[in-house]
Enzyme design. Structure first.
Site, mmCIF file in Angstrom:
data_model
loop_
_atom_site.group_PDB
_atom_site.id
_atom_site.type_symbol
_atom_site.label_atom_id
_atom_site.label_comp_id
_atom_site.label_asym_id
_atom_site.label_seq_id
_atom_site.Cartn_x
_atom_site.Cartn_y
_atom_site.Cartn_z
ATOM 1 C CD GLN A 51 -9.501 26.405 -63.215
ATOM 2 O OE1 GLN A 51 -10.362 26.437 -62.344
ATOM 3 N NE2 GLN A 51 -9.058 27.496 -63.810
ATOM 4 C CG HIS A 56 -6.814 14.877 -74.339
ATOM 5 N ND1 HIS A 56 -7.004 13.791 -73.495
ATOM 6 C CD2 HIS A 56 -5.899 15.668 -73.711
ATOM 7 C CE1 HIS A 56 -6.237 13.933 -72.418
ATOM 8 N NE2 HIS A 56 -5.564 15.063 -72.533
ATOM 9 C CG ASP A 101 -3.002 15.845 -70.580
ATOM 10 O OD1 ASP A 101 -4.231 16.012 -70.417
ATOM 11 O OD2 ASP A 101 -2.523 15.319 -71.600
ATOM 12 N NE ARG A 144 -14.944 27.193 -54.221
ATOM 13 C CZ ARG A 144 -15.531 27.820 -55.239
ATOM 14 N NH1 ARG A 144 -15.230 29.086 -55.500
ATOM 15 N NH2 ARG A 144 -16.377 27.186 -56.025
ATOM 16 C CG ASN A 190 -17.410 27.272 -59.241
ATOM 17 O OD1 ASN A 190 -17.350 28.109 -58.341
ATOM 18 N ND2 ASN A 190 -16.925 27.510 -60.455
ATOM 19 C CD GLU A 191 -17.884 30.746 -61.878
ATOM 20 O OE1 GLU A 191 -17.243 31.606 -61.266
ATOM 21 O OE2 GLU A 191 -17.626 30.397 -63.054
ATOM 22 C CG ASN A 206 -17.423 32.346 -57.671
ATOM 23 O OD1 ASN A 206 -17.260 32.263 -56.459
ATOM 24 N ND2 ASN A 206 -17.310 31.297 -58.468
ATOM 25 C CE1 TYR A 251 -12.026 35.953 -60.848
ATOM 26 C CE2 TYR A 251 -14.236 35.019 -60.959
ATOM 27 C CZ TYR A 251 -12.892 34.890 -60.655
ATOM 28 O OH TYR A 251 -12.423 33.697 -60.146
ATOM 29 C CD GLU A 271 -14.076 31.052 -58.518
ATOM 30 O OE1 GLU A 271 -13.902 31.732 -59.568
ATOM 31 O OE2 GLU A 271 -14.435 29.862 -58.534
#
Length: 491
Positions: free
Chosen positions: A36, A56, A69, A94, A183-184, A317, A319, A389
């Site tokens: 990311q 892509h 990219d 992290r 992660n997740e 995590n 949200y 998170e």
């Protein structure tokens, strides 16, 4: 750019009441993930990840037809990122390692000198600034070479991941005290890089993720913890599920077991294995569908013992939340295959009074975080809980992000109450994210950053938002309450 700490202290002398303070040992951090933010997708000998290939080959699958990219170009601008983290006063940062950057073949027979140098630079740079590096080994960017061999549905990936973990422990273990293996797993196994196989491949993946985590944990526990004394765990993303009305309590509990329990019961419960309610439900449904065996692959006794107890803390995590009810005739469940809602015939929807954000899945319900922490303690005991998170999405490049400030403030209040009123052993909080970045299929439209990044310019300039100043003040005062800081101070 003016130092965040200086601005905070010069703009505001916070009145900190003792009863509002987090414990002195409580830590505040921020998080990013390699794909990311790093960019440099084909620099040196790095090989393609599944997200390189997916973005892509399927640009229309990304909202703005973008890719990672270049992203934030943190591969080249890591010093600037570390300066921002330091100015904010972060206790820890992290970050994740890109598996194909460190091991271009996917296997441990070849280690990239360039990848090794890059992560050593970042880790050492953080330590020089007094910031603890927290490393995630896997944040969804699987080497494409391994995906071509079946990826997470191939049982051999358990050993491949353990080999990768060994390389990372050998290279960086002398300086890293906190590790996240994967992660997740819930998202990894349902929709990572556009691979969908709900109800079949997702369960094979889940089993292999748990076994891979367990192998990596036991490797560290046996060979590295005696030398380095670090801690290792896996991160689970959980959407708090709350009964829509009286009579739906059992269904809401089944939703929680289907998401949180599937990745927690095998590790944190005393008996291990799949959550009994889920194991029974899927076995019975599989029989009704005409299958000769359950679609949920069983664990052997040896596998149960291998996975059980492989944690040093519970990494969470969070949200958002949902209300849970049974669908009415003609209603489609649709939105949440990730949580197994179709599997258990549960409809999930936000309460009308919960504020929406720019992301269609993210509604604000800070009380859900406190309720979830209490649920975890009831189910898995009085262990150490780390929030890895938590963050707010916007589609605007506004620097005076009052809504994000309010999101952090209200969620930190609930964490504080979980600690002081519910006696949950929460030891840290991690803001997602330090920087605006490539938010997977939402591309650069969805912005979670404490710091704005201008992706229209080649040098990707960074500008702290009001939320960055707010969070810096939280860290410096160890208090969640700050009603005076409303705007982005002028430099």
């Amino acid at each position: 750019m003016c130092c965040l700490k200086v601005i905070v202290f010069s703009a505001l002398i916070a009145v900190v009441r003792g009863e509002r303070r987090f414990p002195d040992a409580f830590k505040f951090g921020a998080a990013t993930a390699s794909y990311q933010v790093e960019g440099a997708w084909n620099v040196s000998d790095k090989s393609a990840s599944v997200w390189d290939t997916y973005s892509h080959n399927n640009p229309s699958a990304i909202v703005d037809h973008s890719n990672g990219d270049v992203a934030c170009d943190s591969y080249h601008k890591w010093r600037e990122d570390l300066n921002l983290a330091s100015e904010m006063g972060l206790d820890f940062y992290r970050l994740s390692i890109s598996w194909p950057r460190l091991l271009p073949n996917g296997f441990s027979n070849y280690i990239s000198e360039d990848g090794k140098r890059y992560y050593n630079d970042v880790i050492n740079g953080l330590l020089e600034k007094g910031i603890e590096p927290v490393i995630t080994l896997y944040h969804w960017d699987l080497p494409q070479k391994l995906q071509d061999l079946g990826g997470w549905t191939n049982p051999l990936i358990v050993e491949w991941f353990a080999d990768y973990a060994r390389v990372a422990y050998d290279l960086f273990g002398d300086r890293i005290k906190s590790w996240i293996t994967i992660n997740e797993g819930l998202v990894t196994c349902e929709a990572a890089a556009g691979v969908y196989s709900t109800g079949f491949g997702s369960y094979l993946c889940t089993k292999n993720v748990l076994l891979a985590h367990a192998k990596a944990w036991r490797l560290y526990d046996e060979q590295y913890k005696p030398k380095y004394g670090g801690k290792v765990s896996i991160t689970t993303v959980i959407m708090w599920a709350q009964a829509h009305s009286e009579g739906y309590e059992d269904l809401a509990e089944l939703v929680l077991q289907m998401s949180a329990g599937l990745y927690s019961h095998p590790i944190y419960s005393k008996e291990g294995g799949w959550p009994p309610s889920i194991e029974k439900h899927i076995a019975e449904k599989s029989r009704r569908e005409g299958y000769t065996r359950s679609r949920l692959p069983p664990f052997t006794n040896e596998e149960i013992d291998l996975i059980k107890g492989t944690f040093d803390f519970y990494a969470l995590n969070y949200y958002t939340s949902r209300l849970v009810r049974s669908p009415k005739e003609g209603e489609k469940i649709g939105e949440w295959p990730l949580l197994g809602c179709e599997e258990i015939n549960a409809l999930m929807e936000p309460a009308p009074e919960w504020p929406p954000t720019s992301s269609k899945w993210l509604f604000e319900y800070p009380e859900g975080l406190r309720r979830l922490l209490s649920w975890l303690k009831q189910n898995y005991g009085d262990v150490e809980y780390r929030i890895m998170e938590n963050g707010y999405a916007s589609d605007k490049r506004d620097l005076n992000d009052v809504d994000r400030v309010n999101y952090y403030k209200t969620h930190l209040e609930q964490v504080y109450l979980a600690i002081t009123e519910d006696n949950v052993n929460v030891t840290c909080y991690t803001a997602w994210t330090l920087l605006d970045n490539f938010e997977w299929t939402n591309g650069y439209v969805s912005k979670f950053g404490l710091i704005d990044v201008d992706f229209t310019k080649p040098d990707r300039p960074r500008t702290p938002r009001s939320s960055a100043y707010y969070y810096a003040n939280v860290i410096s005062t160890r208090s969640w309450s700050d009603d005076d800081l409303k705007t982005n101070p002028e430099p």
